[in-house]
Design a protein around this motif. Sequence first.
Motif, PDB file in Angstrom:
ATOM      1  N   ASN A 155       4.002   1.813   2.039  1.00  0.00           N
ATOM      2  CA  ASN A 155       5.430   2.140   1.993  1.00  0.00           C
ATOM      3  C   ASN A 155       6.163   1.313   0.939  1.00  0.00           C
ATOM      4  O   ASN A 155       7.197   1.752   0.414  1.00  0.00           O
ATOM      5  CB  ASN A 155       6.062   1.908   3.368  1.00  0.00           C
ATOM      6  CG  ASN A 155       5.649   2.957   4.382  1.00  0.00           C
ATOM      7  OD1 ASN A 155       5.897   4.144   4.196  1.00  0.00           O
ATOM      8  ND2 ASN A 155       4.988   2.528   5.452  1.00  0.00           N
ATOM      9  N   PHE A 156       5.622   0.137   0.646  1.00  0.00           N
ATOM     10  CA  PHE A 156       6.235  -0.737  -0.352  1.00  0.00           C
ATOM     11  C   PHE A 156       5.499  -0.680  -1.694  1.00  0.00           C
ATOM     12  O   PHE A 156       6.130  -0.692  -2.747  1.00  0.00           O
ATOM     13  CB  PHE A 156       6.263  -2.183   0.161  1.00  0.00           C
ATOM     14  CG  PHE A 156       7.166  -2.369   1.350  1.00  0.00           C
ATOM     15  CD1 PHE A 156       8.511  -2.688   1.185  1.00  0.00           C
ATOM     16  CD2 PHE A 156       6.684  -2.204   2.646  1.00  0.00           C
ATOM     17  CE1 PHE A 156       9.352  -2.851   2.269  1.00  0.00           C
ATOM     18  CE2 PHE A 156       7.522  -2.362   3.738  1.00  0.00           C
ATOM     19  CZ  PHE A 156       8.850  -2.680   3.558  1.00  0.00           C
ATOM     20  N   THR A 157       4.177  -0.621  -1.662  1.00  0.00           N
ATOM     21  CA  THR A 157       3.424  -0.701  -2.920  1.00  0.00           C
ATOM     22  C   THR A 157       3.556   0.558  -3.777  1.00  0.00           C
ATOM     23  O   THR A 157       3.316   0.501  -4.994  1.00  0.00           O
ATOM     24  CB  THR A 157       1.934  -0.961  -2.642  1.00  0.00           C
ATOM     25  OG1 THR A 157       1.390   0.098  -1.849  1.00  0.00           O
ATOM     26  CG2 THR A 157       1.740  -2.288  -1.902  1.00  0.00           C
ATOM     27  N   ILE A 158       3.941   1.668  -3.169  1.00  0.00           N
ATOM     28  CA  ILE A 158       4.119   2.904  -3.952  1.00  0.00           C
ATOM     29  C   ILE A 158       5.472   2.937  -4.655  1.00  0.00           C
ATOM     30  O   ILE A 158       5.659   3.667  -5.640  1.00  0.00           O
ATOM     31  CB  ILE A 158       3.912   4.140  -3.050  1.00  0.00           C
ATOM     32  CG1 ILE A 158       2.450   4.215  -2.602  1.00  0.00           C
ATOM     33  CG2 ILE A 158       4.298   5.438  -3.767  1.00  0.00           C
ATOM     34  CD1 ILE A 158       2.142   5.358  -1.654  1.00  0.00           C
ATOM     35  N   LEU A 159       6.415   2.135  -4.206  1.00  0.00           N
ATOM     36  CA  LEU A 159       7.765   2.169  -4.800  1.00  0.00           C
ATOM     37  C   LEU A 159       7.754   1.918  -6.315  1.00  0.00           C
ATOM     38  O   LEU A 159       8.449   2.644  -7.050  1.00  0.00           O
ATOM     39  CB  LEU A 159       8.673   1.162  -4.094  1.00  0.00           C
ATOM     40  CG  LEU A 159       9.005   1.470  -2.631  1.00  0.00           C
ATOM     41  CD1 LEU A 159       9.859   0.350  -2.035  1.00  0.00           C
ATOM     42  CD2 LEU A 159       9.730   2.816  -2.502  1.00  0.00           C
ATOM     43  N   PRO A 160       7.011   0.942  -6.833  1.00  0.00           N
ATOM     44  CA  PRO A 160       6.983   0.766  -8.290  1.00  0.00           C
ATOM     45  C   PRO A 160       6.413   1.978  -9.024  1.00  0.00           C
ATOM     46  O   PRO A 160       6.803   2.253 -10.170  1.00  0.00           O
ATOM     47  CB  PRO A 160       6.087  -0.470  -8.476  1.00  0.00           C
ATOM     48  CG  PRO A 160       6.195  -1.214  -7.190  1.00  0.00           C
ATOM     49  CD  PRO A 160       6.297  -0.152  -6.142  1.00  0.00           C
ATOM     50  N   ILE A 161       5.512   2.701  -8.371  1.00  0.00           N
ATOM     51  CA  ILE A 161       4.966   3.922  -8.983  1.00  0.00           C
ATOM     52  C   ILE A 161       6.074   4.950  -9.137  1.00  0.00           C
ATOM     53  O   ILE A 161       6.221   5.581 -10.205  1.00  0.00           O
ATOM     54  CB  ILE A 161       3.820   4.483  -8.126  1.00  0.00           C
ATOM     55  CG1 ILE A 161       2.666   3.492  -8.054  1.00  0.00           C
ATOM     56  CG2 ILE A 161       3.346   5.830  -8.671  1.00  0.00           C
ATOM     57  CD1 ILE A 161       1.542   3.910  -7.114  1.00  0.00           C
ATOM     58  N   VAL A 162       6.857   5.142  -8.078  1.00  0.00           N
ATOM     59  CA  VAL A 162       7.986   6.080  -8.147  1.00  0.00           C
ATOM     60  C   VAL A 162       8.942   5.644  -9.252  1.00  0.00           C
ATOM     61  O   VAL A 162       9.429   6.472 -10.035  1.00  0.00           O
ATOM     62  CB  VAL A 162       8.715   6.156  -6.793  1.00  0.00           C
ATOM     63  CG1 VAL A 162       9.933   7.073  -6.901  1.00  0.00           C
ATOM     64  CG2 VAL A 162       7.776   6.642  -5.699  1.00  0.00           C
TER      65      VAL A 162
END
Length: 405
Positions: free
Chosen positions: A208-215
């Motif tokens: 839930n947190f580690t994908i945020l930089p990808i977005v």
Amino acid sequence: MPDQKIMRLLIVNLHLDIGGVETLLVRLIPQLARRGVSVTLLLLQKKVNKEFYDSLITHCDVKFAADAFPFTKKHLQAFFGGQPDVAYFTINQAFVLGTWLLTRAGYSTKTVLGAYQTEIFCAEAKPWQYHRRLVQNAIRNRIPASSMIFGNTAGRDFHADKLKVSFNASPIVRLFVDIEKYKFIDRSQLPRIEIVSIGRISPYKTYNFTILPIVSRFVASGHSLKWHIYGDGEDYDKLRNTVDAMGLSDHVHLHGAMSYSRFQQVLDNAFLFVGSGTSLIEAAACGVPALTTIEYAEDAISYGFISEIQGFNLIEPGLDKKVFAIEEKILETLALDTESYTQLQHECYRKANSYSGDSVVDEYINVFHAARKTGTAVRLNSFQMMLYCASAALGYAMKKLGLHH
């Protein structure tokens, strides 16, 4: 063959809100009832999804721990309505409180534990963490391996390594999903904009947190990617604050808890599902390519789509499987032509179908019958309960203060 005497089964769980174990219970309990098992569901919290509750009340007796007060033997015997043959616990708190209540009632109910999360019963226990050591010592010294149910071999092996106990005799009973209630939809013509995740926002679900930089990188490159997250949990507020701080509130949408009957509906425009647990299987049953995540991972990594993974170990850390960057798999999916995307849909759907079947329920019943015959009745006294509560309260306070514990 198990004997035909009607079994009285007590299931003790934390709550009945939307979550992986809770959806399992919603599927399992009606099937057990149809096979003649008398089920009582004891919930520690009055946190209940109405759809789940309504679907269960005709198949089992639902009770709440608060109603067990004043914890006298007479009151508890009336509360339980008789001695359960077997008690099935799904989390540490459920095991401790449930076992203490059964002990206070004067019962000798046999114990079965269900481990469906990587370190549910084997998190690191420091010397002062009595609340963890109490449970782990019971597993080491009192509960036979045959009364420990694991959802897959990875969870079993992880517990064996951490607790230094052999669980070779432990049954592996895979999760199961009502695949038939979902409709497979061809999504090959959808715009590839929406990604969906459904599940509790808990500390071990780090994606839930580690994908945020990808977005953030997709947005910076001009892509109109949207990520819709459904669910609540301990880290919901933290996630909300992080999304706002990163300026992603127009692209990452936190919807909170949802009605479970809307599962298929919220996937209407999804070209990709990212998550863990049974929601991966359910999304694939709806025709959404389902990309796994890895519990506790510090980076946005995956073992790939569920269709790329052999067996039923999908999300546990440290598996002997090829690891992919989630960003790489998203880019790969965006680049697929229509035919290749449709093929991916069907491959994930076929994998989802391997989680269907009545044989899973029979496996549970066999474990419960075996425990009734040869299992152990664990007992906890009030002094142990007092120490447990004090230790757990201290751990909670330290966590709230941001201290290492």
